[in-house]
Design an enzyme around this catalytic site. Structure first.
Site, PDB file in Angstrom:
ATOM      1  N   SER A  22      -3.335  -1.037   1.388  1.00 40.02           N
ATOM      2  CA  SER A  22      -3.612  -0.020   0.379  1.00 40.02           C
ATOM      3  C   SER A  22      -2.479   0.089  -0.635  1.00 40.02           C
ATOM      4  O   SER A  22      -1.533   0.866  -0.456  1.00 40.02           O
ATOM      5  CB  SER A  22      -3.858   1.330   1.059  1.00 40.02           C
ATOM      6  OG  SER A  22      -4.345   2.266   0.141  1.00 40.02           O
ATOM      7  N   SER A  28       1.278   3.085   3.996  1.00 39.23           N
ATOM      8  CA  SER A  28       0.515   1.891   4.365  1.00 39.23           C
ATOM      9  C   SER A  28       1.316   0.627   4.080  1.00 39.23           C
ATOM     10  O   SER A  28       1.401  -0.282   4.922  1.00 39.23           O
ATOM     11  CB  SER A  28      -0.815   1.867   3.605  1.00 39.23           C
ATOM     12  OG  SER A  28      -1.475   0.636   3.774  1.00 39.23           O
ATOM     13  N   GLU A 174     -13.760   8.321  -4.464  1.00 39.83           N
ATOM     14  CA  GLU A 174     -13.002   8.340  -3.217  1.00 39.83           C
ATOM     15  C   GLU A 174     -13.392   9.493  -2.293  1.00 39.83           C
ATOM     16  O   GLU A 174     -12.691   9.807  -1.343  1.00 39.83           O
ATOM     17  CB  GLU A 174     -11.510   8.414  -3.531  1.00 39.83           C
ATOM     18  CG  GLU A 174     -10.996   7.229  -4.339  1.00 39.83           C
ATOM     19  CD  GLU A 174     -10.797   5.974  -3.495  1.00 39.83           C
ATOM     20  OE1 GLU A 174     -10.133   6.033  -2.449  1.00 39.83           O
ATOM     21  OE2 GLU A 174     -11.327   4.911  -3.901  1.00 39.83           O
ATOM     22  N   ARG A 214      -7.657   6.069  -8.612  1.00 37.79           N
ATOM     23  CA  ARG A 214      -8.853   5.615  -7.892  1.00 37.79           C
ATOM     24  C   ARG A 214     -10.117   6.408  -8.242  1.00 37.79           C
ATOM     25  O   ARG A 214     -11.223   5.875  -8.143  1.00 37.79           O
ATOM     26  CB  ARG A 214      -8.605   5.690  -6.381  1.00 37.79           C
ATOM     27  CG  ARG A 214      -7.389   4.902  -5.925  1.00 37.79           C
ATOM     28  CD  ARG A 214      -7.268   4.912  -4.413  1.00 37.79           C
ATOM     29  NE  ARG A 214      -6.031   4.298  -3.958  1.00 37.79           N
ATOM     30  CZ  ARG A 214      -5.742   4.071  -2.681  1.00 37.79           C
ATOM     31  NH1 ARG A 214      -6.604   4.424  -1.740  1.00 37.79           N
ATOM     32  NH2 ARG A 214      -4.599   3.506  -2.348  1.00 37.79           N
ATOM     33  N   HIS A 250      -4.343  10.111  -3.680  1.00 34.18           N
ATOM     34  CA  HIS A 250      -5.470  11.046  -3.685  1.00 34.18           C
ATOM     35  C   HIS A 250      -4.933  12.457  -3.939  1.00 34.18           C
ATOM     36  O   HIS A 250      -3.775  12.761  -3.631  1.00 34.18           O
ATOM     37  CB  HIS A 250      -6.217  11.051  -2.340  1.00 34.18           C
ATOM     38  CG  HIS A 250      -6.985   9.810  -2.054  1.00 34.18           C
ATOM     39  ND1 HIS A 250      -7.025   9.215  -0.802  1.00 34.18           N
ATOM     40  CD2 HIS A 250      -7.762   9.035  -2.845  1.00 34.18           C
ATOM     41  CE1 HIS A 250      -7.780   8.142  -0.848  1.00 34.18           C
ATOM     42  NE2 HIS A 250      -8.240   7.999  -2.071  1.00 34.18           N
ATOM     43  N   CYS A 371      -6.685  13.762   5.940  1.00 33.04           N
ATOM     44  CA  CYS A 371      -7.400  12.496   5.782  1.00 33.04           C
ATOM     45  C   CYS A 371      -8.414  12.281   6.909  1.00 33.04           C
ATOM     46  O   CYS A 371      -9.447  11.652   6.717  1.00 33.04           O
ATOM     47  CB  CYS A 371      -6.417  11.319   5.773  1.00 33.04           C
ATOM     48  SG  CYS A 371      -5.472  11.137   4.258  1.00 33.04           S
TER      49      CYS A 371
END
EC number: 3.5.3.23
Length: 448
Positions: A22, A28, A174, A214, A250, A371
């Site tokens: 990601s 990540s 997303e 995104r 996000h 998440c």
């Protein structure tokens, strides 16, 4: 009629691994190629579900996806038996095999956007699966996500399901990670808050320079139309491009809301004052009293927020009207963040208590408490129409922990993903899980 906010947490899948897939997600990328522990990850997630259930919150579980995704590899030209497909992908295109093994569906805040019946034109709960087209490993999720959600919320009298938006950059969606709902009561009409990173067609909106934005404005608007939301019940806001470039991929990495409260970082949005005024005005017309808590950059920097996932926390409304914040262990490990939280809860304000959970396996891959859950506001009748097999109970928790102990590995490296036996283990586990959760046939290997 009483209404509830039900948190459906993603059950971590058997192929949980640190593929570093990601771009724009600092955690990540920084933990890429490390060995993971799928069993520990799944048990950590289940422990959080059980704890919230025992606190009196309505809690459900959302099943993981089939991985490796052999069908996706076949679409990319690999052929032969399933074992041969995996073997050839490992030999010729290991990054594609890693992507096809991603357990990222565990972060079900990205599974879909959900609008409660009190907000929609037809009085049903609406679901739109997120296309997640910014990242290949996530873009392959939505067909199974749609089937799983359809099996969980099957009664068409109460639930409406929409296919993912077109999988093109202009409609990058997303899911609930960029969506929050404010309301006085979960059963009353509220205001749905859509946060976007860029506009696909309107050049007046600035875009980040380093990492991708995104979520597009156009995707958010499309979801609002599909769900039959009225203009006076929707607010759109742009995420600050500079925080996206600092790893805030996000909105739920820099803000979280629930009930009448928005908890956000000072640098989270553009035109913040205008946005707050619109939220206050629109919620006020629906009987609510919008309130906000701004975390100043002088106390918590954006870097602190990204490293600790302070805002990727669950903000929960308790029966006595106070609010509880569920944070990852990393918040306690950050001196500035923890000092801020101690002051926040001791001030007698809206957030009265903070509870810490160890979610290290998820956190190292870039996902915190928020998440891991998809919020669905339901009234009593709608809750009764949900597939009962997915509602967390003490017996179900016991069954699922035994299931994890039976089927999951306690160590997984990139080389292990090339083992055809892993696919068999995953399919055996998921076939058993669909029986436990009463989902029916939702996975490609069960259907084809």
């Amino acid at each position: 009629m009483k209404s509830y906010e039900v948190n459906f947490d993603g059950l971590v899948g058997p192929t949980h691994n640190y593929g570093g897939l990601s771009y724009g997600n600092v955690a990540s990328q920084s933990n890429s190629q490390q060995s993971s522990n799928p069993k520990e990850a799944a048990l950590q997630g289940l422990a959080k579900m059980k704890a919230l259930m025992e606190m009196g919150f309505q809690q459900g579980v959302l099943a993981p996806q089939e991985r490796p995704d052999v069908a996706a590899l076949r679409r990319l030209g690999f052929s032969g038996s399933d074992a041969q497909v995996i073997e050839r992908a490992a030999k010729d295109a290991m990054p594609l095999l890693v992507a096809s093994c991603s357990a990222s569906s565990m972060w079900v805040a990205n599974a879909a956007t959900v609008s409660p019946s009190a907000d929609t034109a037809d009085g049903r709960v609406h679901f739109t699966a997120a296309n997640l087209n910014c990242k290949y490993h996530r873009s392959i999720e939505h067909p199974t996500t749609s089937r799983v959600l359809g099996a969980m919320f099957a009664d068409q009298k109460h639930f409406a399901h929409h296919a993912a938006l077109p999988a093109v950059a202009q409609f990058g969606d997303e899911g609930a990670a960029n969506h929050t709902r404010f309301c006085r009561d979960y059963g009353q009409a509220g205001v749905e808050f859509f946060v976007f990173g860029r506009s696909a067609f309107d050049t007046r909106y600035p875009a980040p320079q380093k990492y991708p934005a995104r979520q597009t404005l156009e995707a958010s608007q499309a979801v609002a139309r599909l769900h039959g939301l009225s203009d006076d019940g929707v607010v759109y806001a742009q995420q600050n491009p500079s925080v996206i470039d600092q790893g805030v991929f996000h909105n739920d990495v820099i803000a979280v809301g629930n009930g009448e409260v928005l908890f956000y970082h000072e640098d989270a949005f553009l035109e913040t004052d205008k946005m707050l005024a619109e939220l206050q005005a629109k919620l006020g017309k629906r009987g609510g009293n919008f309130q906000s808590i701004c975390v100043p950059r002088s106390q918590v920097t954006v870097e602190d927020a990204v490293r600790s996932y302070l805002f990727n926390s669950q903000l929960l409304s308790r029966a006595d009207g106070s609010m509880l914040l569920i944070v990852p262990e990393e918040c306690r490990g950050n001196e500035r963040v923890w000092q801020y939280l101690q002051g926040l809860t001791s001030s007698g304000g809206l957030i009265r208590e903070v509870k810490v959970f160890d979610l290290k396996q998820s956190m190292q891959n870039g996902g915190g408490p928020a998440c891991l859950r998809l919020r669905v506001a339901l009234n009593q009748t709608e809750l009764a129409a949900v597939n009962p097999g997915v509602i967390m109970t003490a017996p179900l928790y016991g069954t699922l922990t035994q299931w994890v102990d039976k089927h999951y590995r306690d160590r997984l490296s990139e080389n292990d993903l090339a083992d055809p036996q892993l696919l068999l283990e995953c399919r055996t586990a998921l076939d058993e899980l669909t029986q436990i959760l009463k989902l029916g046939a939702v996975y490609p290997f069960q259907i084809n």
